[in-house]
Structures are given as C-alpha cells and as structure tokens.
Design a protein around this motif. Structure first.
Motif, PDB file in Angstrom:
ATOM      1  N   LEU A 464       0.822  -1.208   0.000  1.00  0.00           N
ATOM      2  CA  LEU A 464       0.000   0.000   0.000  1.00  0.00           C
ATOM      3  C   LEU A 464       0.857   1.259   0.000  1.00  0.00           C
ATOM      4  O   LEU A 464       0.580   2.217  -0.729  1.00  0.00           O
ATOM      5  CB  LEU A 464      -0.934  -0.010   1.218  1.00  0.00           C
ATOM      6  CG  LEU A 464      -2.060  -1.066   1.195  1.00  0.00           C
ATOM      7  CD1 LEU A 464      -2.817  -1.056   2.518  1.00  0.00           C
ATOM      8  CD2 LEU A 464      -3.013  -0.800   0.035  1.00  0.00           C
ATOM      9  N   ARG A 465       1.901   1.267   0.826  1.00  0.00           N
ATOM     10  CA  ARG A 465       2.761   2.450   0.901  1.00  0.00           C
ATOM     11  C   ARG A 465       3.537   2.658  -0.394  1.00  0.00           C
ATOM     12  O   ARG A 465       3.784   3.793  -0.811  1.00  0.00           O
ATOM     13  CB  ARG A 465       3.715   2.324   2.092  1.00  0.00           C
ATOM     14  CG  ARG A 465       3.000   2.462   3.429  1.00  0.00           C
ATOM     15  CD  ARG A 465       3.936   2.239   4.598  1.00  0.00           C
ATOM     16  NE  ARG A 465       3.214   2.319   5.870  1.00  0.00           N
ATOM     17  CZ  ARG A 465       3.736   1.995   7.041  1.00  0.00           C
ATOM     18  NH1 ARG A 465       4.997   1.564   7.120  1.00  0.00           N
ATOM     19  NH2 ARG A 465       3.026   2.091   8.147  1.00  0.00           N
ATOM     20  N   GLN A 468       1.014   4.110  -2.864  1.00  0.00           N
ATOM     21  CA  GLN A 468       0.710   5.504  -2.514  1.00  0.00           C
ATOM     22  C   GLN A 468       1.893   6.419  -2.828  1.00  0.00           C
ATOM     23  O   GLN A 468       1.721   7.512  -3.392  1.00  0.00           O
ATOM     24  CB  GLN A 468       0.356   5.597  -1.034  1.00  0.00           C
ATOM     25  CG  GLN A 468      -0.964   4.929  -0.665  1.00  0.00           C
ATOM     26  CD  GLN A 468      -1.129   4.769   0.837  1.00  0.00           C
ATOM     27  OE1 GLN A 468      -0.186   4.945   1.614  1.00  0.00           O
ATOM     28  NE2 GLN A 468      -2.333   4.428   1.266  1.00  0.00           N
ATOM     29  N   LEU A 471       2.291   6.959  -6.587  1.00  0.00           N
ATOM     30  CA  LEU A 471       1.255   7.862  -7.093  1.00  0.00           C
ATOM     31  C   LEU A 471       1.558   9.311  -6.717  1.00  0.00           C
ATOM     32  O   LEU A 471       1.453  10.226  -7.553  1.00  0.00           O
ATOM     33  CB  LEU A 471      -0.107   7.442  -6.533  1.00  0.00           C
ATOM     34  CG  LEU A 471      -1.333   8.213  -7.040  1.00  0.00           C
ATOM     35  CD1 LEU A 471      -1.462   8.055  -8.548  1.00  0.00           C
ATOM     36  CD2 LEU A 471      -2.601   7.736  -6.348  1.00  0.00           C
ATOM     37  N   ILE A 472       1.974   9.533  -5.464  1.00  0.00           N
ATOM     38  CA  ILE A 472       2.313  10.893  -5.011  1.00  0.00           C
ATOM     39  C   ILE A 472       3.508  11.431  -5.799  1.00  0.00           C
ATOM     40  O   ILE A 472       3.492  12.572  -6.293  1.00  0.00           O
ATOM     41  CB  ILE A 472       2.617  10.901  -3.500  1.00  0.00           C
ATOM     42  CG1 ILE A 472       1.347  10.590  -2.694  1.00  0.00           C
ATOM     43  CG2 ILE A 472       3.196  12.248  -3.072  1.00  0.00           C
ATOM     44  CD1 ILE A 472       1.607  10.318  -1.227  1.00  0.00           C
ATOM     45  N   LYS A 510       6.591   5.572   2.604  1.00  0.00           N
ATOM     46  CA  LYS A 510       5.751   6.228   1.599  1.00  0.00           C
ATOM     47  C   LYS A 510       6.406   7.510   1.076  1.00  0.00           C
ATOM     48  O   LYS A 510       6.471   7.735  -0.134  1.00  0.00           O
ATOM     49  CB  LYS A 510       4.373   6.537   2.196  1.00  0.00           C
ATOM     50  CG  LYS A 510       3.412   7.172   1.216  1.00  0.00           C
ATOM     51  CD  LYS A 510       1.984   7.163   1.738  1.00  0.00           C
ATOM     52  CE  LYS A 510       1.819   8.056   2.939  1.00  0.00           C
ATOM     53  NZ  LYS A 510       0.409   8.123   3.393  1.00  0.00           N
ATOM     54  N   SER A 514       8.051   8.262  -2.654  1.00  0.00           N
ATOM     55  CA  SER A 514       7.652   9.445  -3.421  1.00  0.00           C
ATOM     56  C   SER A 514       8.875  10.137  -4.008  1.00  0.00           C
ATOM     57  O   SER A 514       8.900  10.499  -5.198  1.00  0.00           O
ATOM     58  CB  SER A 514       6.878  10.419  -2.523  1.00  0.00           C
ATOM     59  OG  SER A 514       5.728   9.823  -1.976  1.00  0.00           O
ATOM     60  N   SER A 545       1.814  -0.930 -10.121  1.00  0.00           N
ATOM     61  CA  SER A 545       0.484  -1.470  -9.814  1.00  0.00           C
ATOM     62  C   SER A 545       0.414  -2.964 -10.108  1.00  0.00           C
ATOM     63  O   SER A 545      -0.110  -3.748  -9.309  1.00  0.00           O
ATOM     64  CB  SER A 545      -0.583  -0.729 -10.635  1.00  0.00           C
ATOM     65  OG  SER A 545      -0.567   0.653 -10.350  1.00  0.00           O
TER      66      SER A 545
END
Length: 749
Positions: A464-465, A468, A471-472, A510, A514, A545
């Motif tokens: 999940l991290r 995320q 995406l960020i 996360k 990024s 993904s």
C-alpha cells in the motif's frame, strides 16, 4: 488572535524538528549515498562519459543499499562479500539477458536469484540488506544500454568501490558519530514516549473520555515502545561490539556506554509508571497532586529533549534539572501518613502509589543528572554504577554458515516459504512480460523483491505504501513538468530528491518512495534529453500497480504465512521472559542479606529479553489485526492479554525500581508466599500454552491468601507483589479462555 500562539508553537516545532532531522543518522545516510551517487554522475558529464557515470552512480546506489552501521571490521567484511555478489550477478545476468535464445535461461536465473537471496532473511538484517542490494544488480543489468559486458561491469564495480571508500573513510574520521546520532534519536524517542504518556493520562482524567481515543493512544504508546526497543538494540550491537573489538577503548566510548546504560534505566522508570492503573489517577486526584504530576511528566519530556539536542549537536546542557517535585510528594506522603494515624482512616494504597511515583521521579532525576554531568564534562560520582556491566553478554553473534541455510530448506520454515513465494512471483511476472512483450520487467522485479515480505501483514503494509508513494511522486513530477523543463532546475530537483529518498526510506517508506519516483522519472527524462516523459510516468505507475497486485495475491494465496499461528509461541516466550525477570528480582529481594545475589548484569540481561519479547509481540499484534479470517472476539481477547502482559512487565519493573533504592522493606513470610504463587501461576500458564493442560494442581489454593492481602498497613513491597499477583491471576484466566478459540487450537504450540 487566539490562534496566533498555536501557529507560533507549530512553526517553532516544525523548525525544531527539521533542524534535528538535519543532524540525524537518517539525513547523514542520505547525504552519504547522494554524494556517492552524484559524484560519478557529475564526473561523467564533465568528461563526456555520461554512460560510465550513470553506471558508477548505479553501483554506488547498490553498495549504499547493502551498507549498515557497524565497526570498521564488520563494515569492511560485509561490503567485501557484497561486492563479490554484485560482481557475479552483474556478469552472469548480462551473459543471460533475453536477447533470443536465452529467454528461458534468464527466466530460470532470475527465479533462482529471487529464491536464493530471499533465504538471507534467516541471517538477520545485515544479510537482508546485502541480499536486496544484490538483487538490484539484476534490475540494473536489465537496463544497461552499452553493449560491452566488461564496460558495464567495470562501471558498476567502480561505483561500488567508490561508495566503499566514502563509507569506510567517513567511519575512520568519526567512528562514534553514528552511535551519537542513534543515542540522540533514542533519547528523543523517550521524550516522545513521555509526551504520549502525558496525553494518555490527561485523556483518562476527563470524566467523559472516549474509549476509542484511549485505545488509539495506547496503540501509539506500544508502537513507540517498539521503536525504542529497536533503537536500543541497534546501539547495543554497534557500541558494545565497537568497545569489545577496540584495542584501546577511548574515553568518549566509555562516556557513551555510561550514557546508554543510563538511557535504558530511564526507559525502565518510564515503563514502570502504570498509566493504565485507574488507582493511579484516583490517588493523584485525592492527594491534590494531579497538576504537579503532569508538570513533572512535562519536565521529563523537556529534559530529555535538551539531552537529545546536546548529544546530537555537541553542546552543553544549560537547563536546570529541578527536583523540587520530590519534596512536594514527600510532604504529601508524610501528611497522609499523619492523617491516617490520627483519624484511623486508611490511606495505605494512596500512600504506596505516591511513594512509587516519587521513586520513579527520583530515579529519573538521578540518571539525567549523571548524563548531564558527562555531557558537560563534569565529574559524575555515580557513573561507576555502569562500569561493571559485562557488555559481551549484551551482544549477539551471527553465524552465516550453510548448515543454517540447509536446515531451513523445508516447508516448516517461514523463510523457505517466503523464498518460494518471491521466486514464483518473479517467474509469473517474467512470463507475463514475455507473453505480452512488455519491456519493463525490471520494474516489476524490483517492486516484487522490495514489497513481498515473509509475513502477510508486512507485505500488505509495504504494498500500500509503495503504491501511494509512487502515485504521489508521479503526481509531483507531472506538476514539475507543467512548470518547467529547464535541465538545470530539473537537475537540482533530482539531487534533492535523491537526498530526500535515502533520508526517508528508513523512517517513512511512503515519503521515501515518493522521492524515489521523482528522481527516477527526472533522471530518465534528463538522460533521454526530454524524450518520453509521459510514457515513463505511465510505465512507472502501471508497472508498480501490476507488481503490487502480483505480490499481494501471492502473499495471500501461495503458501501464506499467517502470524496468528505463531501467537502461542510468542505469548509463551513473553511470559517465560517475564517469569525469568521476576525470579531474578524476587531472589535478590528475598536474599538481600546474602552475599551471592544475582548480579546487576544478569538482571539487566533478563530485562533486555523482556523488552525485546514485548516489542516483538506488540509489532506482531499490529500485523495480526490486519489478517483476514480472524474473529473479532479472538482479536479482542488477544488485545486484552497483550495489555495485561505489558502491564505485568511494568509492574515487575516497578518492583525493581523500589528494590534498588536504599529504603527496602523487610521481606515477610507473606511476601515469600506471594512470590511462590506468582511463579507457580506463570509456570502453569506456560505449561498450559505448550501442552493444552487445563489447569495447575494448586489453582484451588489461589484465594487462600486473599484474606491476608486485605489487611491494612501493607508494606510497599507487599503492595507491589499483591498487584503483580492479581494481574497474573487475570493472565492465567485469560489464557484458559483463549484456548477455546478455533484460531488458537489451529496455531503452532
């Protein structure tokens, strides 16, 4: 206008936190890796050898990923072994790259590498770092643009060598800097832990407090405990082994050893404060010391902050350590004792709780005064307290032999199952890319090896991290492209992103990912001189993904490792460690006049095992609650048991806090009987966990001493033993209850 002080406070805290971060271990790690990466790249541009510069930069990143703090000898050995792995992997991978006839061979090769290096989890964190860095070599080998195998290999290995020189050179210049940073971080964690305790108590003092808020705070406290334990274990391994291996241990090293020993004692004082005890709040209210107590905790927090800053930036401590609070508590205790004597109204429990709080504060002030005197270069008369510890016993020896590897080659080993999951997931991803003619297999490979962990809970969190963070990072990069395409500005942002990535990866995955996404996308854009920026961004998002989905499916369906199966073992070990700790303390309590008392080293070793077992259990529980197919009732009961065992550890520490003061009570026959019953109940709980035994033979005798425990004028020692005894009864009863759950019955004993 009322919001101005709050804004000012938040701004001040932000500036303070940012400044502290710039002096931290994590930022210095980021600086080291950034320097080692960007220097070859800059030289490559300067001498018109960009391809070689990129290769050397990649080699420095690989070596940086495999580096860990440690003594010079350990770092040299680890980096040398790592370099050998990197060389072999880069060479072999290039020979087997899937041009035409090697498609199947390369697929088998990456599958084998995924399995082999995933098995390194059996050897500990240092070996895992080297294994992860080794697998990075395959990722880079898939991305080489130069056709010469030897050119590529030379470029990568020159970067590995350069990073080794930088890392070992900095260690030679400042061998204790990492330990200073970790010590400073550890004391800051204690300051944050104290702040959480204060917030918990303030919340509990409210008449209509929210139970969910209290539960949330307690979870944060347990999470902070886990970080404190990890930090202390890291310091032990580095500081103590440095002292053991050094031919002549410097005065600075001795001072840091004393500070660390005092730091662990400070932590014990804090955990011996039983914040979950409702009687604590009630006693403070009744004695009108509530405000003084909270102010004392606030002072603790600020004192710890000052000490942390002083160690980190090499300055003296100018803040006075005010001990007037002790006089307030002492006066109130004497007043209550006098009131009890004159009125005949019992105040025993309130008096004992106030005495215990006073003991904690007194011990805290004592340790902080020792640390302050050492940091300020003053003479510390009490520093000899920590000079007789046998530090060899506090370190662990890791054996990297093949027999350990071989012993884990079966389905009973969680690491073997993990290695099978990783290798199979890599193979499926490879086949997927070959069939659909997808060119970014290296991205899938990289994501799978980084997020697929030995247990489901960790895989879920990292997946999940990672998603995320990607995406960020992609979103921020898109915004950057909308504002500027200037290569100089993008180059500066790239360097800052590299620095941010390797500063944050260890503390906030996360945010770290990024930054990684930003610098990778910008680096590719600059390397291709502006070509395919949008397509690279989509590939990054799509590849991540797909890999996350593959990793998650395999973690969930293919030989999954559910941590709830390990609960009986974890709980049994935790109770056993607490029993050992209690036995050693109670032995010295009973045999206080005996010359053959258990040494302070042995007691601190027992305490260390309790803290580590508590940390393991707490972190495991946080992952267990995310596992599916577990009933709410089971999770709730485990949570209650976890809380009770954690409270047991704090009560045992409370007993030690008083036991090591000068004013000891005489141990009575009643005390000895309670001690014997506590040991018997804990032993019975361990046996019941291991063998599914229903109950211990003497369970009918539990209530035999209840009448005696209700008598007035209990000594502080008897009172503390009574509290431990009552808690152990609850733990024993809860274990009997939990045995009826199907999840417990199917777990491994």
């Amino acid at each position: 206008m009322s919001n101005i002080p709050k804004i000012h406070k938040k701004t001040k805290n932000f500036v303070s936190e940012s400044t502290f971060f710039l002096f931290s271990f994590y930022f210095s790690t980021g600086l080291r890796i950034t320097f080692a990466m960007m220097t070859p790249l800059a030289l490559g541009v300067l001498f018109d050898q960009l391809n070689f510069g990129i290769l050397a930069s990649s080699g420095a990143l690989i070596a940086g990923a495999g580096d860990n703090p440690g003594s010079f000898k350990v770092k040299l050995r680890t980096q040398s072994i790592g370099a050998l792995f990197y060389l072999l992997l880069v060479l072999i991978s290039q020979f087997l790259l899937p041009y035409r006839e090697h498609v199947i061979t390369f697929g088998l090769w990456v599958t084998f590498c995924g399995f082999f290096f995933s098995m390194f989890f059996i050897y500990g964190a240092r070996a895992v770092s080297v294994s992860t860095a080794s697998l990075f070599c395959i990722v880079y080998a898939c991305s080489f643009y130069h056709k010469s195998i030897w050119f590529n290999t030379l470029g990568i290995m020159s970067g590995v060598l350069f990073y080794g020189i930088v890392s070992l050179g900095l260690w030679r210049i400042q061998p204790y800097r990492v330990i200073e940073q970790r010590l400073s971080e550890g004391i800051k964690l204690l300051s944050e832990y104290t702040e959480l305790l204060l917030e918990y108590i303030k919340t509990k003092e409210k008449e209509n407090f929210k139970k969910n808020r209290l539960k949330e705070l307690y979870s944060k406290i347990l999470e902070k405990q886990e970080k404190v334990h990890a930090n202390q274990e890291d310091i032990r391994e580095n500081l103590f082994k440095l002292r053991i291996n050094a031919k002549s241990f410097s005065s600075k090293g001795r001072r840091m050893t004393i500070i660390f020993s005092a730091l662990v004692d400070l932590y014990e004082q804090l955990i011996s404060l039983n914040i979950q005890d409702d009687k604590l709040i009630e006693s403070l209210k009744n004695s009108h010391l509530q405000a003084d107590f909270t102010q004392g905790l606030l002072d603790m927090k600020e004192i710890l902050e000052h000490i942390s800053w002083a160690i980190n930036i090499h300055k003296k401590i100018h803040r006075n350590i005010e001990i007037s609070l002790l006089d307030k508590f002492k006066k109130r205790i004497l007043d209550l004792e006098k009131y009890e004597e004159e009125s005949g109204i019992e105040q025993t429990e309130v008096i004992h709780l106030l005495k215990h709080i006073r003991f904690i504060f007194r011990s805290f002030y004592k340790q902080t005064l020792i640390i302050k005197s050492i940091i300020n270069g003053e003479n510390a008369n009490d520093s000899n307290t920590y000079q007789d510890l046998d530090i060899v016993k506090f370190t662990r020896e890791y054996t990297y032999n093949f027999s350990t590897f071989k012993a884990n080659l079966n389905l009973k080993s969680n690491i073997f199952r993990h290695a099978l999951r990783v290798s199979t997931a890599i193979l499926i991803a490879y086949i997927f890319c070959i069939i659909l003619n997808i060119s970014f297999f290296s991205l899938l490979f990289l994501t799978i090896i980084l997020i697929l962990k030995p247990v489901y809970g960790n895989t879920r969190t990292y997946a999940l991290r990672r998603l995320q963070g990607t995406l960020i990072g992609a979103s921020i990069t898109l915004v950057i492209f909308l504002f500027t395409r200037d290569p100089y500005i993008l180059s500066i942002i790239t360097v800052l992103s590299v620095l941010g990535a390797y500063s944050f990866l260890s503390i906030n995955y996360k945010i770290g990912i990024s930054f990684v996404t930003i610098f990778v996308l910008l680096l590719v854009y600059l390397e291709h001189r502006g070509g395919g920026s949008l397509s690279n961004l989509l590939i990054r998002l799509g590849g991540t993904s797909i890999a996350v989905v593959i990793a998650f499916i395999f973690s969930f369906l293919f030989l999954p490792t559910w941590e709830n199966k390990q609960l009986p073992k974890l709980i049994g070990n935790l109770i056993r460690n607490n029993l050992d700790y209690f036995s050693k303390i109670s032995f010295n309590l009973v045999e206080s006049n005996n010359q053959e008392m258990i040494s302070d080293t042995e007691i601190k070793l027992a305490r260390k095992e309790v803290l580590l077992a508590t940390s393991n259990f707490s972190s495991t529980f946080q992952r267990i609650v995310s596992e599916p197919a577990l009933s709410k009732e089971y999770k709730s009961t485990i949570y209650s048991l976890q809380t009770q065992i954690n409270l047991l550890s704090t009560r045992i520490s409370s007993l030690r806090t008083y036991n090591f003061t000068s004013n000891k009570d005489i141990v009575t026959d009643l005390d000895k009987k309670i001690i014997a019953l506590i040991k018997e109940l804990l032993n019975g709980a361990i046996v019941m966990i291991q063998k599914d035994q229903e109950e211990i033979d003497s369970e009918a005798d539990w209530k035999e001493i209840d009448f005696n425990l209700s008598q007035k004028k209990l000594s502080l020692t008897t009172y503390q033993l009574k509290e431990i005894y009552n808690l152990v009864q609850q733990i024993y009863t809860n274990i009997k209850k939990i045995k009826d759950f199907k999840e417990w019955k199917s777990a491994e004993k």
